[in-house]
Design an enzyme around this catalytic site. Sequence first.
Site, PDB file in Angstrom:
ATOM      1  N   ASP A   1       0.809  -1.219   0.000  1.00  0.00           N
ATOM      2  CA  ASP A   1       0.000   0.000   0.000  1.00  0.00           C
ATOM      3  C   ASP A   1       0.842   1.268   0.000  1.00  0.00           C
ATOM      4  OD1 ASP A   1       0.926  -0.513   2.600  1.00  0.00           O
ATOM      5  OD2 ASP A   1      -1.040  -1.131   3.303  1.00  0.00           O
TER       6      ASP A   1
ATOM      7  N   ASP B   1      -7.423  -2.559  14.447  1.00  0.00           N
ATOM      8  CA  ASP B   1      -8.834  -2.781  14.097  1.00  0.00           C
ATOM      9  C   ASP B   1      -9.026  -4.021  13.205  1.00  0.00           C
ATOM     10  OD1 ASP B   1      -7.795  -1.918  11.693  1.00  0.00           O
ATOM     11  OD2 ASP B   1      -9.106  -0.174  11.481  1.00  0.00           O
TER      12      ASP B   1
ATOM     13  N   HIS C   1      -7.345  -4.667  10.404  1.00  0.00           N
ATOM     14  CA  HIS C   1      -7.120  -4.489   8.963  1.00  0.00           C
ATOM     15  C   HIS C   1      -5.922  -5.290   8.468  1.00  0.00           C
ATOM     16  CE1 HIS C   1      -4.611  -0.604   9.802  1.00  0.00           C
ATOM     17  NE2 HIS C   1      -3.777  -1.574   9.496  1.00  0.00           N
TER      18      HIS C   1
ATOM     19  N   GLU D   1      -9.707  -1.861   5.522  1.00  0.00           N
ATOM     20  CA  GLU D   1     -10.313  -1.582   6.824  1.00  0.00           C
ATOM     21  C   GLU D   1     -11.587  -2.425   7.015  1.00  0.00           C
ATOM     22  OE1 GLU D   1      -8.604  -0.088   8.876  1.00  0.00           O
ATOM     23  OE2 GLU D   1      -8.049   1.964   8.356  1.00  0.00           O
TER      24      GLU D   1
HETATM   25  C1  F6R Z   1       1.452  -1.623   6.139  1.00  0.00           C
HETATM   26  C2  F6R Z   1       0.114  -2.189   6.243  1.00  0.00           C
HETATM   27  C3  F6R Z   1      -0.625  -2.246   7.530  1.00  0.00           C
HETATM   28  C4  F6R Z   1       0.259  -2.519   8.733  1.00  0.00           C
HETATM   29  C5  F6R Z   1      -0.574  -2.489  10.013  1.00  0.00           C
HETATM   30  C6  F6R Z   1       0.273  -2.713  11.245  1.00  0.00           C
HETATM   31  O1  F6R Z   1       1.962  -1.710   4.827  1.00  0.00           O
HETATM   32  O2  F6R Z   1      -0.410  -2.597   5.245  1.00  0.00           O
HETATM   33  O3  F6R Z   1      -1.614  -3.237   7.443  1.00  0.00           O
HETATM   34  O4  F6R Z   1       0.869  -3.759   8.589  1.00  0.00           O
HETATM   35  O5  F6R Z   1      -1.218  -1.260  10.120  1.00  0.00           O
HETATM   36  O6  F6R Z   1       1.146  -1.633  11.421  1.00  0.00           O
HETATM   37  P1  F6R Z   1       2.276  -1.678  12.536  1.00  0.00           P
HETATM   38  O7  F6R Z   1       3.229  -2.726  12.145  1.00  0.00           O
HETATM   39  O8  F6R Z   1       2.902  -0.306  12.477  1.00  0.00           O
HETATM   40  O9  F6R Z   1       1.594  -1.952  13.818  1.00  0.00           O
END
Ligand code: F6R
Length: 260
Positions: free
Chosen positions: A67, A136, A138, A143
């Site tokens: 992303d 959450d 995701h 989301e």
């Molecule tokens: C990042 C992504 C997100 C993160 C998730 C966890 O490319 O796609 O899904 O993996 O938000 O983020 P952290 O590792 O910062 O807790």
Amino acid sequence: MEIIIQPDSHEASRLAAKIVAGLVKEKPHAVLGFATGQTPIELYRHLVEMHRKERLDFSEVTAFNLDEYVGLEPGHPASYHSYMNEHLFNLINIRKDRVNIPFGLTDDIPTCCRSYEDRIHAAGGIDIQILGIGTDGHLGFNEPSSSLASRTRIKTLTAQTRKDNAAAFGGMDKVPHHVITMGLGTIMDCRTCLLLAFGPKKTRAVAQAVEGPLTAMVPASILQMHPRAIFLLDEESAAELQRAYYYRWVYDNKPAWQKY
Ligand code: F6R
């Protein structure tokens, strides 16, 4: 699903690096899917170290990132282009023309997303996709309420996710609302999904994704349908798993040929 619970995030990151490096050694032209965020930083540090000390060779590897924020130029310090360059791509011998990250400044998002899907297809599909999980639930930036069959497209971040990512921007009000993300269908097409989750903030999301019902309200629960999804957890993120004793037994008693 394979649920691997390690004593801490350091052990888990080391094992994740071993799994990724094993694939690159076995298949030098592997297609790797990368995630950003706090969770995979130590894994990337290990890969850099393996490249330096053991000559782990990324010269034939192709990379796709999950992303990118809409509206951020690649050179913006909080962009995922910058993140990947800083933590991995500038530190290994990957060819920059084989690196793919959604372009957040595109003026034609639907075409950009379709072309991203086409490039993944043309590369032969993603061999292993590294994933984190949002507080959450995701996956990528899919989301809660994301279609379980979605492809790469624009998504709107929840307030919770913007809050979780505020530090990188110096305040929640500076975090973009929109992102381009691989869809859940795109992620499900990857041959192996390797999800890392560490720390108490992830405990609930992990329990829901692994042992809760499959639901669009917990996008990571779609991995229950994946033929090869590995959850690499530390003790804290695994704390609410009802079947932890079973997962531990399975991992500790894997036949030799199945061990990493
Ligand atoms: C990042 C992504 C997100 C993160 C998730 C966890 O490319 O796609 O899904 O993996 O938000 O983020 P952290 O590792 O910062 O807790």
